[in-house]
Design a protein around this motif. Structure first.
Motif, PDB file in Angstrom:
ATOM      1  N   SER A   1     -14.499-119.416  13.083  1.00  0.00           N
ATOM      2  CA  SER A   1     -14.999-120.147  11.914  1.00  0.00           C
ATOM      3  C   SER A   1     -13.983-120.389  10.815  1.00  0.00           C
ATOM      4  O   SER A   1     -14.238-121.182   9.925  1.00  0.00           O
ATOM      5  CB  SER A   1     -16.192-119.386  11.317  1.00  0.00           C
ATOM      6  N   GLY A   2     -12.865-119.732  10.817  1.00  0.00           N
ATOM      7  CA  GLY A   2     -11.909-119.916   9.736  1.00  0.00           C
ATOM      8  C   GLY A   2     -10.486-119.885  10.246  1.00  0.00           C
ATOM      9  O   GLY A   2     -10.224-119.658  11.426  1.00  0.00           O
TER      10      GLY A   2
ATOM     11  N   ARG B   1      -8.967-118.686  13.942  1.00  0.00           N
ATOM     12  CA  ARG B   1      -8.283-119.653  14.802  1.00  0.00           C
ATOM     13  C   ARG B   1      -6.865-119.168  15.129  1.00  0.00           C
ATOM     14  O   ARG B   1      -6.405-119.287  16.261  1.00  0.00           O
ATOM     15  CB  ARG B   1      -8.263-121.038  14.162  1.00  0.00           C
ATOM     16  N   ARG B   2      -6.159-118.589  14.147  1.00  0.00           N
ATOM     17  CA  ARG B   2      -4.811-118.050  14.397  1.00  0.00           C
ATOM     18  C   ARG B   2      -4.870-116.898  15.407  1.00  0.00           C
ATOM     19  O   ARG B   2      -4.010-116.791  16.281  1.00  0.00           O
ATOM     20  CB  ARG B   2      -4.158-117.577  13.096  1.00  0.00           C
ATOM     21  N   ALA B   3      -5.864-116.052  15.290  1.00  0.00           N
ATOM     22  CA  ALA B   3      -5.995-114.944  16.241  1.00  0.00           C
ATOM     23  C   ALA B   3      -6.190-115.485  17.658  1.00  0.00           C
ATOM     24  O   ALA B   3      -5.587-114.978  18.614  1.00  0.00           O
ATOM     25  CB  ALA B   3      -7.157-114.033  15.848  1.00  0.00           C
ATOM     26  N   ASN B   4      -7.000-116.513  17.801  1.00  0.00           N
ATOM     27  CA  ASN B   4      -7.216-117.108  19.117  1.00  0.00           C
ATOM     28  C   ASN B   4      -5.950-117.798  19.627  1.00  0.00           C
ATOM     29  O   ASN B   4      -5.626-117.715  20.813  1.00  0.00           O
ATOM     30  CB  ASN B   4      -8.389-118.078  19.089  1.00  0.00           C
TER      31      ASN B   4
END
Length: 189
Positions: A113-114, A118-121
């Motif tokens: 959601s943020g 997204r960076r972690a993914n």
């Protein structure tokens, strides 16, 4: 095999006590030192014969097979280290192979959601791509049960990381020489 660190050998040495024998092997064990109740040896699970073949009640490999080039040979080496008679689950013999299968959970953050999620993914995907380029098979975790059944093992079971209550993880056992019959299918929690 493929000890990597001291936590598993330490726990096994504590479990078997002074009467038992724990051997921790790794392709690069120079940073490991033998501890209380366990021995350390260099061993390449894809190139070397099993250390002390046919002598162990438990053979454990955690996150090893996903990284080696000849996974089938490595799995055979693990199995060959078990003592004769280990086909009887009641004999207390276990082949415990823990592997990752990143395809079973494709996201690090399910709620994408943020920007941080997204960076972690994205980071997870990049690490997976790097490991794959270096020869790792990040989907290998689902392979050992089928390979063992094809090799004649029975009572082969696969569990997820969190077996459900009342459904404990089970081990794998070899079919006795000269017997026939269907292998048991893998079960999932």
């Amino acid at each position: 095999m493929g000890a990597g660190g001291t936590s598993i050998p330490q726990a096994l040495a504590a479990a078997v006590g002074p009467a038992g024998h724990v051997l921790a092997t790794d392709i690069g064990p120079s940073w490991m030192k033998a501890g209380d109740g366990y021995e350390v040896r260099r061993h390449d699970v894809t190139a070397d014969s099993p250390p002390e073949p046919g002598t162990f009640d438990l053979v454990h490999a955690r996150l090893v097979l996903v990284h080696v080039p000849d996974r089938a040979r490595a799995l055979a080496t693990l199995a060959a280290a078990l003592r004769p008679g280990c086909w009887l689950l009641a004999a207390g013999c276990w082949l415990l192979v823990e592997n990752a299968d990143t395809a079973l959970q494709p996201l690090a953050c399910l709620d994408d959601s943020g920007p941080a999620q997204r960076r972690a993914n994205q980071l997870r995907d990049a690490v997976g791509e790097l490991l794959t380029r270096r020869g790792a098979d990040l989907r290998y975790g689902r392979t050992p049960p089928r390979a063992l059944r094809e090799a004649g093992w029975v009572d082969v079971a696969a569990t997820g990381p969190f077996p459900s209550a009342g459904r404990p993880a089970t081990g794998w056992r070899r079919r006795p020489s000269g017997t026939r019959g269907p292998s048991t299918a893998a079960t999932c929690p």
